[in-house]
Design an enzyme around this catalytic site. Structure first.
Site, short mmCIF file in Angstrom:
data_model
loop_
_atom_site.label_atom_id
_atom_site.label_comp_id
_atom_site.label_asym_id
_atom_site.label_seq_id
_atom_site.Cartn_x
_atom_site.Cartn_y
_atom_site.Cartn_z
N LYS A 28 2.71 2.25 2.33
CA LYS A 28 2.60 2.88 3.65
C LYS A 28 3.68 2.30 4.55
CE LYS A 28 -1.98 4.59 4.63
NZ LYS A 28 -3.03 4.63 5.66
N LYS B 244 0.83 -1.21 0.00
CA LYS B 244 0.00 0.00 0.00
C LYS B 244 0.87 1.26 0.00
CE LYS B 244 -2.79 -0.25 3.56
NZ LYS B 244 -3.88 -0.31 4.56
N1 C2G Z 1 -10.27 7.38 8.81
C1 C2G Z 1 -11.26 8.32 9.11
N2 C2G Z 1 -10.90 9.59 9.37
C2 C2G Z 1 -9.60 9.97 9.36
C3 C2G Z 1 -8.59 9.02 9.08
C4 C2G Z 1 -8.95 7.71 8.81
O1 C2G Z 1 -12.46 7.99 9.13
N3 C2G Z 1 -9.29 11.26 9.63
C5 C2G Z 1 -10.69 6.00 8.51
C6 C2G Z 1 -10.35 5.59 7.08
O2 C2G Z 1 -11.34 6.05 6.17
C7 C2G Z 1 -10.35 4.06 7.21
C8 C2G Z 1 -9.87 3.84 8.65
O3 C2G Z 1 -10.00 5.10 9.34
O4 C2G Z 1 -11.69 3.57 7.07
C9 C2G Z 1 -8.42 3.40 8.72
O5 C2G Z 1 -7.65 4.36 8.02
P1 C2G Z 1 -6.15 3.95 7.59
O6 C2G Z 1 -5.46 3.35 8.75
O7 C2G Z 1 -5.55 5.09 6.85
O8 C2G Z 1 -6.46 2.75 6.57
P2 C2G Z 1 -6.18 2.72 5.00
O9 C2G Z 1 -4.76 2.96 4.71
O10 C2G Z 1 -7.22 3.56 4.38
O11 C2G Z 1 -6.39 1.15 4.67
O12 C2G Z 1 -8.26 -2.64 2.59
C10 C2G Z 1 -8.49 -1.35 3.10
C11 C2G Z 1 -7.22 -0.70 3.54
O13 C2G Z 1 -6.51 -1.53 4.44
C12 C2G Z 1 -7.56 0.63 4.19
#
Ligand code: C2G
Length: 130
Positions: free
Chosen positions: A46, A44
């Site tokens: 990340k 990803k």
């Molecule tokens: N999130 C949120 N508000 C934020 C930051 C994150 O609602 N300010 C939500 C994201 O939309 C996601 C969850 O928190 O639903 C986790 O975010 P991340 O850890 O950034 O996950 P991500 O990299 O989006 O990975 O298969 C799906 C992926 O693994 C998602």
């Protein structure tokens, strides 16, 4: 028992994560969180600060979370929904539409993201303080 699942890296846990976990849990009785493994995070593009085991331990301490499983790849969601008998799949609306294929297996709900907070912003703000 209505089971909910959501996916993410959940690094440097912040109120945006807590808000989506709280709302996801409110949709059912049992919340499963699939946390991206360190290897999947590389796919990803990340680089999490906390390794998987620590992110897992932290999430397991959150009152809204009932179970944490590993997310190894993009393709495990259908199997996860079936295996864990999931009723509702939840993601932040930055993923709107990306996982609609799951509608054949469970309800799919995208929730508004929490504005103004992100792991990336935390890292940038801390870096700017040096
Ligand atoms: N999130 C949120 N508000 C934020 C930051 C994150 O609602 N300010 C939500 C994201 O939309 C996601 C969850 O928190 O639903 C986790 O975010 P991340 O850890 O950034 O996950 P991500 O990299 O989006 O990975 O298969 C799906 C992926 O693994 C998602």
């Amino acid at each position: 028992m209505k089971k909910v699942i959501t996916y993410g890296t959940f690094d440097l846990l912040h109120t945006g994560h807590i808000n989506i976990l709280r709302r996801a849990k409110a949709l059912g009785d049992y919340l499963i969180v699939a946390i991206s493994t360190d290897e999947f995070n590389m796919l990803k593009h990340k680089q999490a600060y906390y390794p998987f085991e620590q992110r897992k331990q932290i999430l397991e301490a959150v009152r809204y979370v009932d179970e944490v499983i590993p997310e190894h790849n993009w393709d495990q969601k259908v199997e996860d929904v079936k295996t864990h008998d999931v009723d509702i799949f939840v993601m932040g609306h930055d993923w709107e539409g990306e996982f609609d294929f799951l509608k054949d297996y469970c309800e799919v709900i995208y929730l508004p993201r929490t504005e103004g907070v992100s792991t990336t912003k935390i890292k940038q703000d801390l870096s700017n303080r040096k």
